[in-house]
Design an enzyme around this catalytic site. Structure first.
Site, PDB file in Angstrom:
ATOM      1  CG  ASP A   1      -2.042   0.916   1.009  1.00 17.29           C
ATOM      2  OD1 ASP A   1      -2.101   0.854   0.236  1.00 17.29           O
ATOM      3  OD2 ASP A   1      -2.651   0.863   2.142  1.00 17.29           O
TER       4      ASP A   1
ATOM      5  CD  GLU B   1      -5.648   5.974   1.036  1.00 14.84           C
ATOM      6  OE1 GLU B   1      -6.409   6.613   0.910  1.00 14.84           O
ATOM      7  OE2 GLU B   1      -6.216   4.654   1.751  1.00 14.84           O
TER       8      GLU B   1
ATOM      9  CD  GLU C   1     -11.948   1.613   4.012  1.00  9.64           C
ATOM     10  OE1 GLU C   1     -10.921   1.743   3.765  1.00  9.64           O
ATOM     11  OE2 GLU C   1     -11.597   2.050   5.176  1.00  9.64           O
TER      12      GLU C   1
HETATM   13  O1  KIV Z   1      -4.938   0.231   4.516  1.00 12.15           O
HETATM   14  C1  KIV Z   1      -5.507  -0.885   4.541  1.00 12.15           C
HETATM   15  O2  KIV Z   1      -5.812  -2.304   6.000  1.00 12.15           O
HETATM   16  C2  KIV Z   1      -6.420  -0.455   3.364  1.00 12.15           C
HETATM   17  C3  KIV Z   1      -7.950  -1.611   3.288  1.00 12.15           C
HETATM   18  C4  KIV Z   1      -8.672  -1.066   4.690  1.00 12.15           C
HETATM   19  C5  KIV Z   1      -8.199  -2.003   2.099  1.00 12.15           C
HETATM   20  O3  KIV Z   1      -6.171  -0.028   2.901  1.00 12.15           O
END
Ligand code: KIV
Length: 285
Positions: free
Chosen positions: A85, A117, A187
């Site tokens: 991420d 994101e 989300e």
């Molecule tokens: O950071 C995270 O855990 C996420 C999930 C909620 C998809 O982005």
């Protein structure tokens, strides 16, 4: 699905109407267990900032921290697709920055893909996605409630509740698909919006609080395991209550040490009798 999960496998699951499963992990042993359970995608989510590192939000999380955790998770994952991420400010300054940081997830941590994101009204996210895709790095989008910019989307609450907001989300999802995303996390959206986006894309949607019609579901593993006694969002289902188990085990341990019940004979080592005798002689002088 035999062997390592690939992006075409996810598309095939969507086309076959089989649900895709995704969970987060932040450490090697947890990743190993989740992977062994047959989950399709493991996300090293920046939610680890709150769930594991104790930060007040995900905004504080750095690339260095994400890479540290992603490397640990990589060591536990054999089968699932592993996604890193992109933390706040790792893709927002420039496309060059975004591509370089996305590349670090693959080259240094061994991730298979990254997640970015934003996208609705966030040009820098869209440009970052395009650049990362152009560089040959598989990229997943994330729309709806985007915790890194929760203040801009009105806080931690359901998104897309008006017809206009819902239509804007559908448009943003299409833009992410055109920009090269292989999938998109949705989300905290009404069921109808999760369904509308899913019906209008040809890439998989993975919902978290976006209803049952998404192509797959994701939860933060700490929430799934019930690691915290604190309140959780409505969309979470705790499949275990580990905070109770851990607190009970720690309390039982403390009592056992304090009352002399631990360690017992079965947890202790003994010298061979002849060596003990010799030692007693040596110590007598
Ligand atoms: O950071 C995270 O855990 C996420 C999930 C909620 C998809 O982005």
């Amino acid at each position: 699905m035999a062997g390592q999960v690939t992006i075409p496998d996810l598309l095939k699951k969507r086309q076959a109407g089989s649900k895709i499963t995704m969970l987060t992990a932040a450490d090697c042993p947890t990743a190993r267990l989740i992977d062994g359970a047959g989950v399709d995608i493991i996300l090293v989510g920046d939610s680890l900032g709150m769930a594991t590192l104790g930060y007040p939000s995900t905004v504080q999380v750095t690339m260095r921290e994400m890479l540290h955790h992603a490397k640990a998770v990589r060591r536990g994952v054999r089968r699932a697709l592993l996604i890193g991420d992109m933390p706040f400010m790792s893709f927002n300054r420039s496309v060059d920055d975004a591509v370089r940081n996305a590349g670090r997830f693959l080259k240094e941590a061994g991730c298979d893909a990254v997640k970015v994101e934003g996208g609705q009204g966030s040009l820098e996210s869209l440009e970052a996605v395009k650049g990362i895709h152009r560089a040959g790095i598989p990229v997943m989008g994330h729309l709806g409630l985007t915790p890194q910019t929760a203040v801009q989307v009105g806080g931690f609450k359901v998104q897309g509740r008006t017809a206009e907001a819902a239509a804007a989300l559908v448009a943003a999802a299409r833009q992410l698909e055109q920009a090269g995303c292989f999938g998109v996390v949705l989300e905290c959206l009404p069921v109808e919006v999760g369904r509308a986006v899913t019906e209008r894309l040809s890439i998989p949607t993975i919902g978290i609080g976006a209803g049952p019609d998404c192509d797959g579901q994701v939860l933060v593993t700490h929430d799934l395991l019930g690691m915290s006694p604190d309140a959780v969002p409505r969309f979470v289902r705790a499949f275990a209550r580990l905070h109770e188990t851990i607190a009970r085990a720690a309390g039982d341990y403390r009592s056992a040490v304090e009352n002399g019940g631990f360690p017992g004979a079965e947890e202790s080592y003994r010298m061979p009798p002849e060596e003990l005798k010799k030692l007693e002689g040596l110590l007598r002088g």
